[in-house]
Design an enzyme around this catalytic site. Structure first.
Site, mmCIF file in Angstrom:
data_model
loop_
_atom_site.group_PDB
_atom_site.id
_atom_site.type_symbol
_atom_site.label_atom_id
_atom_site.label_comp_id
_atom_site.label_asym_id
_atom_site.label_seq_id
_atom_site.Cartn_x
_atom_site.Cartn_y
_atom_site.Cartn_z
ATOM 1 C CB SER A 141 2.806 -5.028 -0.038
ATOM 2 O OG SER A 141 1.749 -4.321 0.575
ATOM 3 C CG ASP A 142 3.550 0.575 -3.735
ATOM 4 O OD1 ASP A 142 2.941 1.303 -2.902
ATOM 5 O OD2 ASP A 142 4.047 1.041 -4.780
ATOM 6 C CD1 TRP A 143 -1.284 2.540 1.228
ATOM 7 C CD2 TRP A 143 0.776 1.683 1.357
ATOM 8 N NE1 TRP A 143 -0.811 2.741 2.513
ATOM 9 C CE2 TRP A 143 0.439 2.215 2.620
ATOM 10 C CE3 TRP A 143 2.015 1.068 1.236
ATOM 11 C CZ2 TRP A 143 1.287 2.194 3.720
ATOM 12 C CZ3 TRP A 143 2.870 1.029 2.327
ATOM 13 C CH2 TRP A 143 2.505 1.588 3.541
ATOM 14 N N GLY A 144 -1.604 -1.890 -1.495
ATOM 15 C CA GLY A 144 -2.537 -2.708 -2.265
ATOM 16 C C GLY A 144 -1.852 -3.703 -3.172
ATOM 17 C CB ALA A 145 1.656 -4.366 -4.051
#
Ligand code: BGC
Length: 830
Positions: free
Chosen positions: A222-226
Site C-alpha cells: 500500500s502507499d504509506w497509510g493507504a
C-alpha cells in the site's frame, strides 16, 4: 524458490504469524519470521535516489536527475543504467525494496508531483519505466512501480475519487503498469485515491487486470497509510499494509480471519506473495538464496558521477536556439554573466517523499566557472532580492552551541525539561532524531547564528502541535497548531512554518532555539528556519541588467520553488514565482546573447514578447547539475532531451488543466485525449510539441519503410532513413505515431507507438528501426472487456515531434483469423 517450496513455508506458520507479516514492523521494515528463516525487508523511497530507511541528512545518497529528465532522454539504455545505479545505492544502504518508479502520467501540468513522473505519454512512460525496473532488479533489489492507479495529481490525493472510463484506464493509465509487469516487477504500490468510487487498496483493479490477467505474482504494497479500513482491503488483492507498526490490519485482521470474515485463502495468498518477494531479494534463509549476480554495477564513485553527469545532458531539452547561439565557444568568450537565484541555489530534486540528501551538489554557477577556468571572467548576481522565504538552517550559516561545529544541536527533553539525548546535526530540518528515548516530551533545535547583515531577520518553526521559538533569549513565538491534514507528506516531512522576526546586528552572534512538544498524532518533523533581511528588488534587478549588458553572454537560471512545486499539493499557476519573469525580460533585453535555463519539474510559462534566443530545460537535474549543464552550454555534449510533455505558451490554452475535485470527484472527462492528443483535438498549438527538442546538428528525414500488412496480434518494424545534414555528430530520436482517420471507434488523433534513436556523423545516413508493439493496433472494447482490433488501413507518421512528422506510410491490419478448434488467444480467454 518454487511455488511448492513457498507453500511448504506457509504451512509452518499459524494464522497469527501470517497476519503479523502483513503490516510493517516499522515505517520502513516488515517483520521477521524466524520460523521460516525470514529477515525483515527494508524499504526506501524513491525515484531519484535511495534515501535509506532513515530521514537523516548525514546519511547521503547519490541524486539522479528526476524522472521528468529521465523521461526526456528517451533512452531505454540510460534508464537501465540509472536503475543499476539505484540498485547499487540500495545495496550499499541494505535496502531490499525501492519505492520507484512513479508511473503516473502528466495529465495536467499543474500536478505537484509532475517531476516524479516520466511523461504524459503511456508508451514512453511504460518503456522508460520498464527499462529502469530491469536495471534496479538486475541488482537483486525489488522495484515498486507506483501509484497504481490514476494518482496523477495531488489535490485531496488521499480521498479523491477519480472518475475514468474503462477504455481510458486500459489504454492510458494502466498501460505503463502493464509494461512494468511485463518487465517482471517484483512489487507494485497501490495508490491512496479512489477510482470510480472504490479506494485503490480495496479496488477490483488489483485483481483484474493486475494479478489475474497480467499475471503479477508479487505483493501489492500500500502507499504509506493507504490501508484505512479492515474488511474491504483485507478481502481485496491488497497484500501488505505499509508503513507500520499500526494499521487496521494489525488491529483487526487476526480477529476478522478467526471469525471467518476474511477467508484463510486471502491471507495465505498475501503471505505467499510476500515470501516470494523475500525470496527474490534474498531475505529468506539468508545465505541460501543470494540475489542474482548478473548485474554490472557502476561501482567506482567517479563512474557513478560520470553517469549522473551524462544523464544531465541526455535529459536537457533545448527548445530554442536562434542563430545557433549554443553551443558557446569557450575560446571566444571573455566574460559570462550568470544570473538568477537558481544559478547557485539550484533545485536538484523535487520535494516530498522522493527527497534524498546529497553529499555534494555542483551548481550551474560552479559548473560554468569550472568549465571556463582561466579562460573567461564569470560574474554572478542573483537578480532577485535575498530573504524571500525562510529556509532550514544550514551548517554554512550556523554552529552548534555545544561543540562549536557547523550545524545545530538537537536535544530530546523530558517533562521537566531535563536532557535525555543530544546529537549534533547538519541541518535545522529534523524529521527523525537518531534516538528518541522513552519519556521524551519535547524536541529542541538550538543554533548560534552570526548575522552577516543588520536588519530584520525572519525565523520560523515548522511542525505541528505546541511549538515555541526564541532568539537571543527572547521568546518570539509560542502556540499550538493542531493538524489540519492527514497527508503524510504534510504531517511528517513538510509541515507549515510559523514565522516571527527579530532585528539583528551584523557580527553579533545570537542563539536561536526552536522547541516542539512530541504529542501523539503531531507528526515527526521539527524545523528551524531563517531568512535574511528582505533585499531591495529594484537594486537586485539593476545589478543583473548591468551584469548582462557588460558580458559577452548572459545565462539566466530560473525555476520553481519548494513552495510552488512539491509533493502533497498541486501548483496554483504555471507562471514562474517571485518576479522571475521580470528578471528574464530585463536580461534578454540587456543582452541579445542570453541563454535561459529552466530548473523545474514541470512546464512553466515564459514571459511573452521577449523570447530568449536560447531556451534550455534542465528539469531537476540531480547532483551533477552544473557539470552536465556546462557540458551542454559549451558543446562537450549535445542536449539529448526531447519533450516528454507538451509545453504550453499560456495557461488558458492547456486543454486538460484542472486538478481540483468537484464534490470529491475528479472527472477524467477528456477520456484518452491527454497530452498532445488533447492539444491536437483542441486545435490550439502549444509553445512546443511533445517530442520536440533540438540537438546541435540538423537532420533530414528521407524515407520510411513499413510492412504493407500486419496480422492481428503481431508487432512490426518500421525503418526510417534520415541523414545528418549539419556540421556535428549528433543523436536523433525518431518518433512514430499512429492515426486512424476514418475509425469506427473514437481515438486520439495520433498516438506514439514507437521510437528509436540513431547517431550519425555529418553527411552520414542512418536507419532507425522502430519496433511497434502488437498492442499499437488494438483498442480496448468496454462492451466486451477485451482488446480488439479494427481491420483496415492505419496511417503511420514518422518524424521528430508530435507536431513535426514529415514521413507517412500506411499499414493494413488484417481481419482477425477465425479460431481453430482448441486454439486460444488472449481475447478468447477474457
Ligand atoms: C508517497 C509515496 C511514498 C511513500 C513513502 C507517500 O506519501 O505517496 O510515493 O513512497 O509516501 O514515503
Amino acid at each position: 524458490m518454487t511455488d511448492e517450496e513457498i507453500d511448504h513455508l506457509l504451512e509452518k506458520l499459524d494464522l497469527a504469524q501470517k497476519v503479523r507479516l502483513l503490516t510493517g514492523a516499522s515505517n520502513w521494515r516488515t517483520h521477521a519470521e524466524p520460523a521460516v528463516g525470514l529477515r525483515p525487508l527494508a524499504f526506501s523511497d524513491g525515484p531519484a535516489g535511495v534515501r535509506g530507511d532513515a530521514w537523516d541528512e548525514r546519511d547521503t545518497s547519490l541524486v539522479l536527475p528526476s524522472p521528468t529528465a529521465v523521461g526526456a532522454a528517451w533512452d531505454d539504455e540510460l534508464a537501465t543504467a540509472l536503475g543499476a545505479l539505484l540498485a547499487a545505492e540500495a545495496r550499499r544502504k541494505s535496502i531490499d525494496v525501492l519505492l520507484a518508479p512513479t508511473l503516473n502520467l502528466h495529465r495536467s501540468p499543474l500536478g505537484g508531483r509532475h517531476f516524479e513522473c516520466f511523461s504524459e505519454d503511456p508508451l514512453l512512460t511504460g518503456r522508460i519505466g520498464a527499462a529502469l525496473i530491469r536495471g534496479i532488479q538486475s541488482g537483486g533489489v525489488a522495484a515498486t512501480p507506483k501509484h497504481f492507479v490514476a494518482n496523477d495529481s495531488e489535490t485531496d490525493r488521499l480521498t479523491v475519487d477519480v472518475q475514468v472510463d474503462e477504455r481510458t484506464l486500459r489504454e492510458v493509465y494502466l498501460a505503463p503498469f502493464e509494461a512494468a509487469v511485463e518487465a517482471g516487477t517484483w512489487a507494485v504500490m497501490s495508490s491512496y485515491n479512489q477510482v470510480n468510487g472504490v479506494t485503490m487498496a480495496a479496488g477490483p483493479l488489483l485483481r483484474r487486470p493486475l494479478k489475474s490477467e497480467w499475471g503479477f505474482a508479487g505483493p501489492v504494497v500500500s502507499d504509506w497509510g493507504a490501508v484505512r479500513s479492515l474488511l474491504d482491503t483485507a478481502r481485496s488483492a491488497q497484500d501488505l499494509a505499509m508503513g507500520g507498526p499500526d494499521s487496521p490490519w494489525s488491529a483487526g485482521l487476526l480477529d476478522a480471519a478467526r471469525k471467518g470474515l476474511v477467508p484463510p485463502e486471502a491471507v495465505d495468498d498475501k503471505v505467499r506473495r510476500l515470501l516470494r518477494l523475500a525470496d527474490r531479494v534474498g531475505a529468506l534463509a539468508p545465505g541460501r538464496n543470494e540475489p542474482p549476480l548478473v548485474w554490472h554495477p557502476v561501482s567506482a564513485p567517479s563512474d557513478q558521477r560520470a553517469l549522473l553527469r551524462r544523464a544531465v545532458a541526455a535529459g536537457s531539452v533545448l527548445l530554442r536556439n536562434e542563430g545557433e547561439l549554443l553551443p558557446l565557444d569557450p575560446a571566444a568568450l571573455r566574460s559570462v554573466a550568470v544570473i538568477g537565484p537558481h544559478a547557485t541555489a539550484v533545485r536538484i530534486q523535487g520535494g516530498g517523499s522522493a527527497e534524498v540528501f546529497p553529499e555534494s551538489v555542483v551548481s550551474p554557477l560552479e559548473g560554468i566557472v569550472h568549465a571556463l577556468r582561466d579562460t573567461a571572467e564569470v560574474i554572478h548576481t542573483p537578480g532577485l532580492p535575498a530573504g524571500r522565504l525562510p529556509r532550514p538552517l544550514e551548517r554554512s550559516v550556523v554552529r552548534d552551541p555545544r561543540d562549536g561545529e557547523p550545524g545545530v544541536l538537537v536535544r530530546l527533553l523530558d517533562e521537566a525539561g531535563g536532557e535525555l539525548h543530544a546529537e549534533h546535526r547538519l541541518s535545522g530540518r529534523i524529521v527523525e532524531p537518531a534516538l528518541v528515548p522513552p519519556g521524551s516530551r519535547t524536541v529542541e533545535i538550538r543554533a548560534l547564528l552570526r548575522p552577516d547583515e543588520s536588519g530584520s531577520w525572519t525565523f520560523a518553526v515548522g511542525g505541528w502541535g505546541l511549538i515555541s521559538l526564541s532568539v537571543a533569549g527572547e521568546t518570539l513565538l509560542t502556540g499550538t497548531f493542531p493538524l489540519d491534514t492527514d497527508d503524510p507528506t504534510r504531517v511528517h516531512v513538510a509541515p507549515p512554518y510559523r514565522c516571527a522576526s527579530a532585528e539583528l546586528t551584523a557580527g553579533d552572534e545570537v542563539e536561536v532555539v526552536a522547541r516542539r512538544r512530541l504529542d501523539p498524532g503531531s507528526g515527526v518533523a521539527t524545523i528551524l528556519a531563517a531568512a535574511r533581511p528582505a533585499g531591495d528588488a529594484a537594486q537586485a534587478l539593476a545589478a543583473a541588467t548591468a551584469a548582462a549588458r557588460a558580458a559577452d553572454v548572459a545565462v539566466v537560471v530560473v525555476g520553481t520553488t519548494e513552495e510552488s512545486e512539491s509533493e502533497g499539493r498541486d501548483r496554483e499557476t504555471l507562471a514562474l514565482p517571485d518576479g522571475q519573469d521580470e528578471l528574464i525580460r530585463a536580461v534578454v533585453e540587456a543582452n541579445e546573447r542570453t541563454v535561459v535555463i529552466v530548473n523545474s519539474g514541470g512546464p512553466v510559462l515564459l514571459p511573452e514578447g521577449v523570447p530568449a534566443p536560447a531556451l534550455l530545460l534542465a528539469w531537476f537535474p540531480g547532483q551533477e547539475a552544473g557539470h552536465g549543464l556546462a557540458d551542454v552550454l559549451f558543446g562537450r555534449a549535445e542536449p539529448g532531451g526531447r519533450l516528454p510533455t507538451t509545453w504550453p505558451a499560456a495557461q488558458r490554452d492547456v486543454p486538460v488543466l484542472r486538478t481540483e475535485p468537484e464534490q470529491g470527484r475528479l472527472s477524467y472527462r477528456e477520456g484518452p485525449h491527454i497530452g498532445y492528443a488533447a492539444w491536437l483535438r483542441a486545435g490550439t498549438p502549444p509553445a512546443h510539441w511533445f517530442g520536440h527538442g533540438l540537438g546541435y546538428t540538423n537532420w533530414s528525414y528521407e524515407s520510411m519503410e513499413t510492412p504493407a500488412a500486419v496480422a492481428e496480434g503481431n508487432g512490426f518494424e518500421v525503418r526510417v532513413t534520415l541523414r545528418n545534414t549539419g556540421r556535428r555528430r549528433g543523436r536523433e530520436v525518431v518518433q512514430l505515431y499512429l492515426a486512424r482517420p476514418d475509425s469506427v471507434v473514437e481515438r486520439p488523433m495520433r498516438r506514439l507507438v514507437g521510437y528509436a534513436a540513431v547517431s550519425a556523423e555529418p553527411g552520414e545516413e542512418a536507419v532507425a528501426v522502430v519496433h511497434v508493439p502488437a498492442r499499437a493496433l488494438a483498442h480496448w472494447s468496454a462492451e466486451r472487456h477485451r482488446w480488439e482490433s479494427e481491420p483496415g488501413e492505419f496511417l503511420l507518421l514518422g518524424g521528430r515531434s508530435a507536431g513535426d512528422l514529415p514521413l507517412t506510410g500506411v499499414v493494413t491490419a488484417s481481419a482477425p483469423l477465425p479460431l481453430s478448434p482448441g486454439a486460444t488467444t488472449e481475447s478468447a480467454l477474457l
